[in-house]
Design a protein around this motif. Structure first.
Motif, PDB file in Angstrom:
ATOM      1  N   ARG A 140       0.832  -1.208   0.000  1.00  0.00           N
ATOM      2  CA  ARG A 140       0.000   0.000   0.000  1.00  0.00           C
ATOM      3  C   ARG A 140       0.865   1.257   0.000  1.00  0.00           C
ATOM      4  N   VAL A 143       2.189   1.892  -3.429  1.00  0.00           N
ATOM      5  CA  VAL A 143       1.157   2.469  -4.297  1.00  0.00           C
ATOM      6  C   VAL A 143       0.950   3.939  -3.952  1.00  0.00           C
ATOM      7  N   GLU A 144       0.895   4.258  -2.670  1.00  0.00           N
ATOM      8  CA  GLU A 144       0.732   5.645  -2.249  1.00  0.00           C
ATOM      9  C   GLU A 144       1.884   6.515  -2.727  1.00  0.00           C
ATOM     10  N   VAL A 147       1.356   7.312  -6.322  1.00  0.00           N
ATOM     11  CA  VAL A 147       0.318   8.337  -6.493  1.00  0.00           C
ATOM     12  C   VAL A 147       0.888   9.724  -6.207  1.00  0.00           C
ATOM     13  N   PHE A 152       1.253   6.765 -10.501  1.00  0.00           N
ATOM     14  CA  PHE A 152       0.028   5.973 -10.429  1.00  0.00           C
ATOM     15  C   PHE A 152      -1.174   6.907 -10.296  1.00  0.00           C
ATOM     16  N   THR A 154      -4.815   6.139  -8.831  1.00  0.00           N
ATOM     17  CA  THR A 154      -5.858   5.295  -8.243  1.00  0.00           C
ATOM     18  C   THR A 154      -6.476   6.037  -7.076  1.00  0.00           C
ATOM     19  N   PRO A 157      -5.569   3.672  -2.795  1.00  0.00           N
ATOM     20  CA  PRO A 157      -4.384   2.815  -2.750  1.00  0.00           C
ATOM     21  C   PRO A 157      -4.563   1.562  -1.895  1.00  0.00           C
ATOM     22  N   ALA A 160      -6.424  -0.929  -3.939  1.00  0.00           N
ATOM     23  CA  ALA A 160      -5.545  -1.386  -5.017  1.00  0.00           C
ATOM     24  C   ALA A 160      -4.547  -2.412  -4.482  1.00  0.00           C
ATOM     25  N   ALA A 161      -3.971  -2.139  -3.313  1.00  0.00           N
ATOM     26  CA  ALA A 161      -3.019  -3.074  -2.710  1.00  0.00           C
ATOM     27  C   ALA A 161      -3.689  -4.404  -2.383  1.00  0.00           C
ATOM     28  N   VAL A 198      -3.236   0.028 -10.891  1.00  0.00           N
ATOM     29  CA  VAL A 198      -2.891   1.280 -10.176  1.00  0.00           C
ATOM     30  C   VAL A 198      -2.856   2.476 -11.127  1.00  0.00           C
TER      31      VAL A 198
END
Length: 208
Positions: A140, A143-144, A147, A152, A154, A157, A160-161, A198
């Motif tokens: 996570r 992903v953050e 972003v 990314f 999304t 996050p 998504a994770a 993502v």
């Protein structure tokens, strides 16, 4: 002389414990935890039923040790992959690739590790859940980070994770050796799908 004897005895004990763990993985994967008896495990390891209790307190302890080892391996794998690149897209591709390859190659163990958790004692389950939380958190946060730097796109996050983890974990459920799909191919395709999840656009093929 006593040191040598003690070392040999310890080596034999370690070997026996390893045989019991391997036998337990195979039995749990085939019959499920509740469908497996300690006699099944001991017989598969070539030991008497009483021998299991010399090395392990219970069938549940075997499941706990298998689960803890599997989860710790995945956590280390994920952390190493996350740290492999400063570019979030490259790092995520590596994370998903390595995660999926492991779940395909070790599909028997990963089925036990991920689908027999309900049989653990409350204390053991809490420990495993904490490791799972750390795995989810590492992905996570990656992903953050993607972003934040605009790599990314999304809106959630965390979700998504969770989706990325679910894809990888499920490989252990359906993958079987000898099929048309090999682990590396599956991992490459899943890595591509992960970047689309993502909102990273079309990734290059391969683990990065």
């Amino acid at each position: 002389m006593d040191v040598v004897a003690d070392s040999a005895e310890q080596s034999r004990a370690d070997s026996t414990r390893a045989r019991l763990l391997d036998a337990a993985v195979a039995a749990f994967a085939e019959r499920g935890f509740h469908g497996t008896t300690t006699r099944d495990i001991a017989a598969a390891a070539g030991l008497s039923p009483a021998a299991l209790y010399v090395h392990h307190r219970s069938k549940e302890e075997l499941l706990y040790l298998i689960s803890r080892s599997g989860h710790e391996h995945v956590l280390a794998l994920v952390r190493e992959a996350v740290a492999s690149s400063a570019d979030p897209a490259t790092a995520l591709r590596r994370v998903v690739h390595d995660f999926v390859v492991t779940h395909a190659r070790d599909h028997t163990t990963t089925r036990v590790v991920n689908y027999e958790l309900a049989a653990l004692s409350p204390a053991h389950l809490a420990e495993i859940r904490e490791i799972r939380h750390q795995i989810e958190q590492a992905i996570r946060q990656l992903v953050e980070a993607g972003v934040r730097v605009g790599v990314f796109e999304t809106p959630d996050p965390r979700m998504a994770a969770a989706a990325l983890l679910s894809l990888g974990v499920d490989v252990g459920r359906w993958y079987r050796d000898g099929g048309d799909l090999v682990p590396e191919y599956i991992a490459a395709r899943y890595a591509e799908m992960a970047l689309r999840i993502v909102g990273a656009g079309s990734p290059d093929a391969g683990p990065g």
